[in-house]
Design a protein around this motif. Sequence first.
Motif, PDB file in Angstrom:
ATOM      1  N   GLY A  98       0.849  -1.190   0.000  1.00 57.22           N
ATOM      2  CA  GLY A  98       0.000   0.000   0.000  1.00 57.22           C
ATOM      3  C   GLY A  98       0.877   1.230   0.000  1.00 57.22           C
ATOM      4  N   SER A  99       0.580   2.141  -0.883  1.00 57.57           N
ATOM      5  CA  SER A  99       1.483   3.285  -1.041  1.00 57.57           C
ATOM      6  C   SER A  99       1.547   4.154   0.202  1.00 57.57           C
ATOM      7  N   ASP A 100       0.528   4.064   1.079  1.00 60.13           N
ATOM      8  CA  ASP A 100       0.498   4.933   2.254  1.00 60.13           C
ATOM      9  C   ASP A 100       0.751   4.176   3.560  1.00 60.13           C
ATOM     10  N   THR A 101       1.203   2.962   3.473  1.00 60.53           N
ATOM     11  CA  THR A 101       1.489   2.216   4.689  1.00 60.53           C
ATOM     12  C   THR A 101       2.661   2.860   5.423  1.00 60.53           C
ATOM     13  N   ASN A 148       7.931  -9.936 -19.227  1.00 56.93           N
ATOM     14  CA  ASN A 148       7.060 -10.780 -18.413  1.00 56.93           C
ATOM     15  C   ASN A 148       6.557  -9.998 -17.198  1.00 56.93           C
ATOM     16  N   PRO A 149       5.310  -9.542 -17.218  1.00 56.78           N
ATOM     17  CA  PRO A 149       4.791  -8.732 -16.099  1.00 56.78           C
ATOM     18  C   PRO A 149       4.824  -9.444 -14.753  1.00 56.78           C
ATOM     19  N   SER A 150       4.796 -10.783 -14.740  1.00 57.00           N
ATOM     20  CA  SER A 150       4.795 -11.497 -13.459  1.00 57.00           C
ATOM     21  C   SER A 150       6.122 -11.344 -12.719  1.00 57.00           C
ATOM     22  N   LEU A 151       7.176 -10.942 -13.410  1.00 57.52           N
ATOM     23  CA  LEU A 151       8.476 -10.740 -12.772  1.00 57.52           C
ATOM     24  C   LEU A 151       8.611  -9.343 -12.162  1.00 57.52           C
ATOM     25  N   ASP A 152       7.647  -8.478 -12.430  1.00 53.75           N
ATOM     26  CA  ASP A 152       7.705  -7.111 -11.900  1.00 53.75           C
ATOM     27  C   ASP A 152       7.179  -7.116 -10.468  1.00 53.75           C
ATOM     28  N   ILE A 153       8.018  -7.590  -9.560  1.00 54.98           N
ATOM     29  CA  ILE A 153       7.602  -7.857  -8.182  1.00 54.98           C
ATOM     30  C   ILE A 153       7.364  -6.569  -7.411  1.00 54.98           C
ATOM     31  N   GLY A 154       6.518  -6.671  -6.384  1.00 54.59           N
ATOM     32  CA  GLY A 154       6.327  -5.563  -5.460  1.00 54.59           C
ATOM     33  C   GLY A 154       7.523  -5.430  -4.535  1.00 54.59           C
ATOM     34  N   LEU A 155       7.898  -4.227  -4.211  1.00 58.60           N
ATOM     35  CA  LEU A 155       9.076  -3.971  -3.379  1.00 58.60           C
ATOM     36  C   LEU A 155       8.700  -3.899  -1.905  1.00 58.60           C
ATOM     37  N   ARG A 156       9.710  -4.133  -1.065  1.00 59.30           N
ATOM     38  CA  ARG A 156       9.562  -4.039   0.379  1.00 59.30           C
ATOM     39  C   ARG A 156      10.681  -3.161   0.935  1.00 59.30           C
ATOM     40  N   ALA A 157      10.399  -2.526   2.053  1.00 63.08           N
ATOM     41  CA  ALA A 157      11.412  -1.683   2.690  1.00 63.08           C
ATOM     42  C   ALA A 157      12.670  -2.496   2.963  1.00 63.08           C
ATOM     43  N   GLY A 158      13.811  -1.924   2.605  1.00 62.30           N
ATOM     44  CA  GLY A 158      15.083  -2.598   2.834  1.00 62.30           C
ATOM     45  C   GLY A 158      15.575  -3.419   1.661  1.00 62.30           C
ATOM     46  N   ASP A 159      14.786  -3.534   0.592  1.00 63.69           N
ATOM     47  CA  ASP A 159      15.242  -4.282  -0.573  1.00 63.69           C
ATOM     48  C   ASP A 159      16.513  -3.653  -1.139  1.00 63.69           C
ATOM     49  N   ARG A 160      17.409  -4.502  -1.643  1.00 63.69           N
ATOM     50  CA  ARG A 160      18.641  -4.037  -2.299  1.00 63.69           C
ATOM     51  C   ARG A 160      18.591  -4.484  -3.753  1.00 63.69           C
ATOM     52  N   ILE A 161      18.567  -3.521  -4.654  1.00 63.40           N
ATOM     53  CA  ILE A 161      18.475  -3.787  -6.088  1.00 63.40           C
ATOM     54  C   ILE A 161      19.825  -3.466  -6.720  1.00 63.40           C
ATOM     55  N   VAL A 190      19.483   5.762  -2.577  1.00 60.94           N
ATOM     56  CA  VAL A 190      18.417   5.219  -1.739  1.00 60.94           C
ATOM     57  C   VAL A 190      17.139   5.970  -2.087  1.00 60.94           C
ATOM     58  N   TYR A 191      16.103   5.214  -2.428  1.00 60.79           N
ATOM     59  CA  TYR A 191      14.856   5.825  -2.897  1.00 60.79           C
ATOM     60  C   TYR A 191      13.681   5.343  -2.050  1.00 60.79           C
ATOM     61  N   PRO A 192      12.735   6.250  -1.744  1.00 61.37           N
ATOM     62  CA  PRO A 192      11.549   5.835  -0.994  1.00 61.37           C
ATOM     63  C   PRO A 192      10.568   5.077  -1.880  1.00 61.37           C
ATOM     64  N   ILE A 193       9.847   4.142  -1.267  1.00 66.38           N
ATOM     65  CA  ILE A 193       8.765   3.466  -1.972  1.00 66.38           C
ATOM     66  C   ILE A 193       7.543   4.361  -1.888  1.00 66.38           C
ATOM     67  N   GLU A 194       7.183   4.936  -3.009  1.00 70.57           N
ATOM     68  CA  GLU A 194       6.030   5.818  -3.082  1.00 70.57           C
ATOM     69  C   GLU A 194       5.024   5.234  -4.067  1.00 70.57           C
ATOM     70  N   ARG A 195       3.931   5.925  -4.248  1.00 72.09           N
ATOM     71  CA  ARG A 195       2.889   5.403  -5.126  1.00 72.09           C
ATOM     72  C   ARG A 195       3.420   5.076  -6.530  1.00 72.09           C
ATOM     73  N   PRO A 196       4.248   5.922  -7.156  1.00 76.25           N
ATOM     74  CA  PRO A 196       4.718   5.588  -8.508  1.00 76.25           C
ATOM     75  C   PRO A 196       5.851   4.557  -8.549  1.00 76.25           C
ATOM     76  N   THR A 197       6.440   4.228  -7.391  1.00 75.06           N
ATOM     77  CA  THR A 197       7.638   3.371  -7.405  1.00 75.06           C
ATOM     78  C   THR A 197       7.475   2.148  -6.508  1.00 75.06           C
ATOM     79  N   ARG A 198       6.346   1.511  -6.591  1.00 77.25           N
ATOM     80  CA  ARG A 198       6.105   0.366  -5.718  1.00 77.25           C
ATOM     81  C   ARG A 198       6.538  -0.956  -6.339  1.00 77.25           C
ATOM     82  N   THR A 199       6.910  -0.968  -7.626  1.00 78.76           N
ATOM     83  CA  THR A 199       7.331  -2.199  -8.294  1.00 78.76           C
ATOM     84  C   THR A 199       8.777  -2.074  -8.769  1.00 78.76           C
ATOM     85  N   LEU A 200       9.369  -3.209  -9.121  1.00 82.89           N
ATOM     86  CA  LEU A 200      10.788  -3.258  -9.488  1.00 82.89           C
ATOM     87  C   LEU A 200      11.084  -2.408 -10.715  1.00 82.89           C
TER      88      LEU A 200
END
Length: 376
Positions: free
Chosen positions: A76-79, A227-240, A179-189
């Motif tokens: 959720g973008s506002d969690t 492949n859209p199924s590989l566009d995973i949702g991100l979590r705080a602390g992920d390292r890309i 380091v980037y925040p997870i916001e509404r436009p950046t919730r996926t990989l």
Amino acid sequence: MARKGANGLALALAVMAIGSCGLPRSGPNKSEIFAGSVMKEGDAFIVTVNSRVTRATAVTPALGFGSSFRNAGVMGSDTIAPGDTLSLTIFENVRDDPLLGNTGQRVSVLETVQVDGSGFIFIPYAGRIKAAGQTPEGLRGAITRKLDTQTPDPQVTVQRVAGDGSTVSVSGAVSGQGVYPIERPTRTLSAMIARAGGVAIEPAVAKVRVSRGGQTGQIWLEDLYANPSLDIGLRAGDRIVIERDTRAFVALGATGAQSRVPFETQTLSAIEAIAQVGGLNTALADPTGVFVFRNEPAEIANAVLGRNDLRGDQRMVYVLDLTQPTGMFEARDFLIRDGDTVYVTEAPFVQWQKTLSAITGTVGAADSLGSVGSGS
């Protein structure tokens, strides 16, 4: 007569010298390679490439995300998360003696309320309130309930400001590491990679690695886009991390270039590998002698040879004959793998040319010496 005898002696000496020391060449010839076969008490299995061999050896790196990544879903973008910054506005329905503001001040604004490491915030007169894991609407209700007993009908608004809580790091071959925040436009990989400026290398050789806790997944960038199924949702602390493909093969012998050659695509066929180094050297190469040297895992070696008794890595030499009716098709379908050596033998006549050139050069030198001697 004496001069002819001297020339004959020079020619004989040249043949003897060449026969004893040999001529320079780029590597072994076909007969020398075949002499190393297990069938001749050597230590390598020599296999002619056909469609069955191609299928048995068609192994590509297995990349992908595990179920824990794929099933995580989009946040959720506002969690609210620990480290986030909140902006609170509290409107009190009193004029003379407000709880939070000065006399006559009915609106109080708390612009930078930091969520602590335990996920709590502190609000005057409301105390410590659990914020992490809640939406702004849920937190608004919690604050309202705490203040309602002390000031009549308080009106509260909560806004999550992008902070240090829900962030990911993006590094490697990207235009903007950071380091980037997870916001509404950046919730996926894919959205987060775009936020970091996109990749700074060719997409065909780019890999995307995501680390989350103790788990890591890796995919090809092109597969992410396809492949859209590989566009995973991100979590705080992920390292890309965006990395260049490190696979390479070695090209030797009668090719356009002899060097260690990096892969330029996800898969690379033998014909593409040859083309990548400039093709066969038309003045030297034997198109019936294109070899691929490889250490093959036992399970693949057994499948190729129709056996089940081999254990451990096996030395394999795959033979491609480009002059056969299906030779070009076999070379097009046979996949090169990381660490392979692609070797092209010299045509038999090349050694004859070198021998004749060496002989005629030696005789020419003898003639020159004879002329000098007779002149003196």
